[in-house]
Write a protein that holds these residues in place. Sequence first.
Motif, PDB file in Angstrom:
ATOM      1  N   PRO A  44     -15.229  37.143 -28.076  1.00  0.00           N
ATOM      2  CA  PRO A  44     -14.813  36.511 -26.825  1.00  0.00           C
ATOM      3  C   PRO A  44     -14.359  35.067 -26.985  1.00  0.00           C
ATOM      4  CG  PRO A  44     -17.185  36.399 -27.013  1.00  0.00           C
ATOM      5  CD  PRO A  44     -16.686  37.071 -28.264  1.00  0.00           C
ATOM      6  N   SER A  45     -14.537  34.493 -28.180  1.00  0.00           N
ATOM      7  CA  SER A  45     -14.334  33.047 -28.295  1.00  0.00           C
ATOM      8  C   SER A  45     -12.907  32.613 -28.002  1.00  0.00           C
ATOM      9  CB  SER A  45     -14.736  32.570 -29.694  1.00  0.00           C
ATOM     10  OG  SER A  45     -13.895  33.150 -30.668  1.00  0.00           O
ATOM     11  N   THR A  46     -11.928  33.440 -28.354  1.00  0.00           N
ATOM     12  CA  THR A  46     -10.537  33.022 -28.152  1.00  0.00           C
ATOM     13  C   THR A  46      -9.785  33.910 -27.168  1.00  0.00           C
ATOM     14  OG1 THR A  46      -9.929  34.264 -30.136  1.00  0.00           O
ATOM     15  CG2 THR A  46     -10.323  31.926 -30.402  1.00  0.00           C
ATOM     16  N   HIS A  47     -10.496  34.711 -26.393  1.00  0.00           N
ATOM     17  CA  HIS A  47      -9.885  35.513 -25.321  1.00  0.00           C
ATOM     18  C   HIS A  47      -8.712  36.358 -25.802  1.00  0.00           C
ATOM     19  CE1 HIS A  47     -11.790  34.084 -21.449  1.00  0.00           C
ATOM     20  NE2 HIS A  47     -12.477  33.517 -22.431  1.00  0.00           N
ATOM     21  N   GLY A  48      -8.951  37.131 -26.817  1.00  0.00           N
ATOM     22  CA  GLY A  48      -7.900  37.993 -27.326  1.00  0.00           C
ATOM     23  C   GLY A  48      -7.555  37.629 -28.750  1.00  0.00           C
ATOM     24  N   VAL A  49      -6.420  38.118 -29.208  1.00  0.00           N
ATOM     25  CA  VAL A  49      -6.063  37.917 -30.618  1.00  0.00           C
ATOM     26  C   VAL A  49      -5.360  36.573 -30.813  1.00  0.00           C
ATOM     27  CG1 VAL A  49      -6.070  40.270 -31.449  1.00  0.00           C
ATOM     28  CG2 VAL A  49      -4.154  39.498 -30.085  1.00  0.00           C
ATOM     29  N   LEU A  50      -6.082  35.509 -30.528  1.00  0.00           N
ATOM     30  CA  LEU A  50      -5.621  34.140 -30.781  1.00  0.00           C
ATOM     31  C   LEU A  50      -6.479  33.557 -31.900  1.00  0.00           C
ATOM     32  CD1 LEU A  50      -4.184  31.420 -30.121  1.00  0.00           C
ATOM     33  CD2 LEU A  50      -6.006  31.032 -28.441  1.00  0.00           C
ATOM     34  N   ALA A 400     -18.063  23.409 -29.125  1.00  0.00           N
ATOM     35  CA  ALA A 400     -18.475  24.319 -28.051  1.00  0.00           C
ATOM     36  C   ALA A 400     -17.584  24.174 -26.814  1.00  0.00           C
ATOM     37  CB  ALA A 400     -19.928  24.068 -27.670  1.00  0.00           C
ATOM     38  N   ASP A 401     -17.009  22.992 -26.631  1.00  0.00           N
ATOM     39  CA  ASP A 401     -16.143  22.774 -25.464  1.00  0.00           C
ATOM     40  C   ASP A 401     -14.830  23.528 -25.581  1.00  0.00           C
ATOM     41  OD1 ASP A 401     -18.030  21.085 -24.357  1.00  0.00           O
ATOM     42  OD2 ASP A 401     -17.134  19.275 -25.215  1.00  0.00           O
ATOM     43  N   VAL A 402     -14.408  23.844 -26.814  1.00  0.00           N
ATOM     44  CA  VAL A 402     -13.148  24.558 -27.004  1.00  0.00           C
ATOM     45  C   VAL A 402     -13.183  25.903 -26.283  1.00  0.00           C
ATOM     46  CG1 VAL A 402     -11.584  25.590 -28.703  1.00  0.00           C
ATOM     47  CG2 VAL A 402     -12.709  23.421 -29.206  1.00  0.00           C
ATOM     48  N   VAL A 403     -14.329  26.589 -26.349  1.00  0.00           N
ATOM     49  CA  VAL A 403     -14.460  27.888 -25.684  1.00  0.00           C
ATOM     50  C   VAL A 403     -14.330  27.727 -24.177  1.00  0.00           C
ATOM     51  CG1 VAL A 403     -15.986  29.845 -25.296  1.00  0.00           C
ATOM     52  CG2 VAL A 403     -15.887  28.787 -27.553  1.00  0.00           C
ATOM     53  N   ALA A 404     -14.946  26.680 -23.623  1.00  0.00           N
ATOM     54  CA  ALA A 404     -14.861  26.431 -22.181  1.00  0.00           C
ATOM     55  C   ALA A 404     -13.428  26.121 -21.764  1.00  0.00           C
ATOM     56  CB  ALA A 404     -15.785  25.287 -21.789  1.00  0.00           C
ATOM     57  N   VAL A 405     -12.709  25.369 -22.581  1.00  0.00           N
ATOM     58  CA  VAL A 405     -11.329  25.005 -22.243  1.00  0.00           C
ATOM     59  C   VAL A 405     -10.417  26.223 -22.303  1.00  0.00           C
ATOM     60  CG1 VAL A 405      -9.336  23.614 -22.914  1.00  0.00           C
ATOM     61  CG2 VAL A 405     -11.618  22.617 -23.002  1.00  0.00           C
ATOM     62  N   ILE A 406     -10.575  27.056 -23.329  1.00  0.00           N
ATOM     63  CA  ILE A 406      -9.761  28.270 -23.425  1.00  0.00           C
ATOM     64  C   ILE A 406      -9.971  29.141 -22.194  1.00  0.00           C
ATOM     65  CG2 ILE A 406      -9.422  30.430 -24.688  1.00  0.00           C
ATOM     66  CD1 ILE A 406     -10.104  28.929 -27.247  1.00  0.00           C
ATOM     67  N   SER A 408     -10.815  28.169 -19.272  1.00  0.00           N
ATOM     68  CA  SER A 408     -10.301  27.512 -18.065  1.00  0.00           C
ATOM     69  C   SER A 408      -8.797  27.638 -17.904  1.00  0.00           C
ATOM     70  CB  SER A 408     -10.686  26.035 -18.067  1.00  0.00           C
ATOM     71  OG  SER A 408      -9.883  25.287 -18.962  1.00  0.00           O
ATOM     72  N   ILE A 409      -8.054  27.814 -19.013  1.00  0.00           N
ATOM     73  CA  ILE A 409      -6.596  27.948 -18.878  1.00  0.00           C
ATOM     74  C   ILE A 409      -6.175  29.399 -18.705  1.00  0.00           C
ATOM     75  CG2 ILE A 409      -6.126  25.819 -20.139  1.00  0.00           C
ATOM     76  CD1 ILE A 409      -5.411  27.439 -22.585  1.00  0.00           C
ATOM     77  N   ASP A 410      -7.112  30.337 -18.889  1.00  0.00           N
ATOM     78  CA  ASP A 410      -6.893  31.745 -18.543  1.00  0.00           C
ATOM     79  C   ASP A 410      -5.647  32.329 -19.204  1.00  0.00           C
ATOM     80  OD1 ASP A 410      -7.292  34.194 -17.301  1.00  0.00           O
ATOM     81  OD2 ASP A 410      -6.258  33.617 -15.466  1.00  0.00           O
ATOM     82  N   ILE A 411      -5.611  32.259 -20.534  1.00  0.00           N
ATOM     83  CA  ILE A 411      -4.453  32.794 -21.246  1.00  0.00           C
ATOM     84  C   ILE A 411      -4.578  34.297 -21.437  1.00  0.00           C
ATOM     85  CG2 ILE A 411      -3.796  30.679 -22.462  1.00  0.00           C
ATOM     86  CD1 ILE A 411      -5.402  31.705 -24.862  1.00  0.00           C
ATOM     87  N   VAL A 412      -3.429  34.957 -21.503  1.00  0.00           N
ATOM     88  CA  VAL A 412      -3.349  36.380 -21.847  1.00  0.00           C
ATOM     89  C   VAL A 412      -2.389  36.501 -23.017  1.00  0.00           C
ATOM     90  CG1 VAL A 412      -2.551  38.649 -21.097  1.00  0.00           C
ATOM     91  CG2 VAL A 412      -3.939  37.265 -19.560  1.00  0.00           C
TER      92      VAL A 412
END
Length: 418
Positions: A44-50, A400-406, A408-412
Amino acid sequence: MSPIAAPDMLNPGVEDVVADTERHQGVPPPQDQTMVINMGPQHPSTHGVLRLVLEIDGESVVSLAPDIGYLHTGIEKTCEAKFYQQVVPLTDRIDYLCPMTNNLAYCLAVEKLLGLEIPERAQYLRVLLNELTRIQSHLVWLGTHAMDIGALTVFLYCFREREDILRIFENVAGQRMMTSYFRIGGVSLEPPLDFYKQVQEFLNIMPDRIKQYENLLTGNPIWMGRLKGIGYLSAEDAIALGVTGPPLRASGVDWDLRRDMPYSGYEKFKFNVPVSNDGDVWARYVVRMDEMRESVKICQQALDGLPEGRIVADAPKIILPDREQMKTQMEALIHHFKIVTEGFGVPAGEVYQAVESPRGEMGYYVVSDGTAKPYRVHMRNPSYATLQALETMCKGRLLADVVAVIGSIDIVLGEIDR
């Protein structure tokens, strides 16, 4: 075959991070103090294959380079080999959390080239279903974002309401996610009679459910500590980097295409555009929560004001005839046969059509050479531009903030790797 030399085996993106650090700081990074690591590509850390290539000093982010392309589909090129109407199912798969928004953007672009006038009933149905799509997309965002921070209960609650919306989609289109319900010229089918009751029942419960989410999160000290003051993005940087949608409005820029460049009859609906001047992860959370409330209001207006009439334009050489007409009228049968086997020609020209997706400005650039297949279809998707701002928001913050920022921008990634 000779073995590959070790320097040639460096992963893509590492060199970019090192060069980026030199450019910003003017000196090479002290190698004994910083470390280059990978984050992703996986949930879940990068919300997909990022994949993110991070240079960190302790737990602080020195520089960051997104590495994309793991989900590449080639959809834009595939569009050139399809009849115009056959492209619609491909647009579903660009951003799989808001397929109907993609359907609408593409259909509006082709309708501009054709000069089609869309019946008011079809416009209202499009608005209703697009706002339901916005709500279900924001529910996925909130559930996964909260889970990233450690709030597991909210994920289950959000998917409970999302399931209600997917059942509505299945009822009207026969498919839960990749609906392909919109057509060039209108919508594919008249909704079933119980559709309206189903939507109304959902709209009745949704405002209280949004309050329920906020009761769990808004006053939670852990949630506030992880979101407030994190991932700041100024209005100037947001505009310079091409950021649109909720992240742009959370940075204080009052811009929404539904209101400022209305399409599909949005000018007939009354709604507010939530804006915040804080520009942090918390502001993006607040803006999207308010957006769900406004979408419920728009859906209610569309349901109450839904006019009678046709659901497709009066264009027999472009729109498939009614099934009953096809079986009883020779002319309708001929039109059906030619549209299915040969497609329909679109006047030569080019057009750009943008809509307000749950993630920002989604635009379709369509070029016609006068044949039945598009010469070029290019998507301007908001996640790709917003991803540019990730380093600006994360530099100097904790890992740890990187996960929160990702979150928050709700990328797909589907729309980034198209």
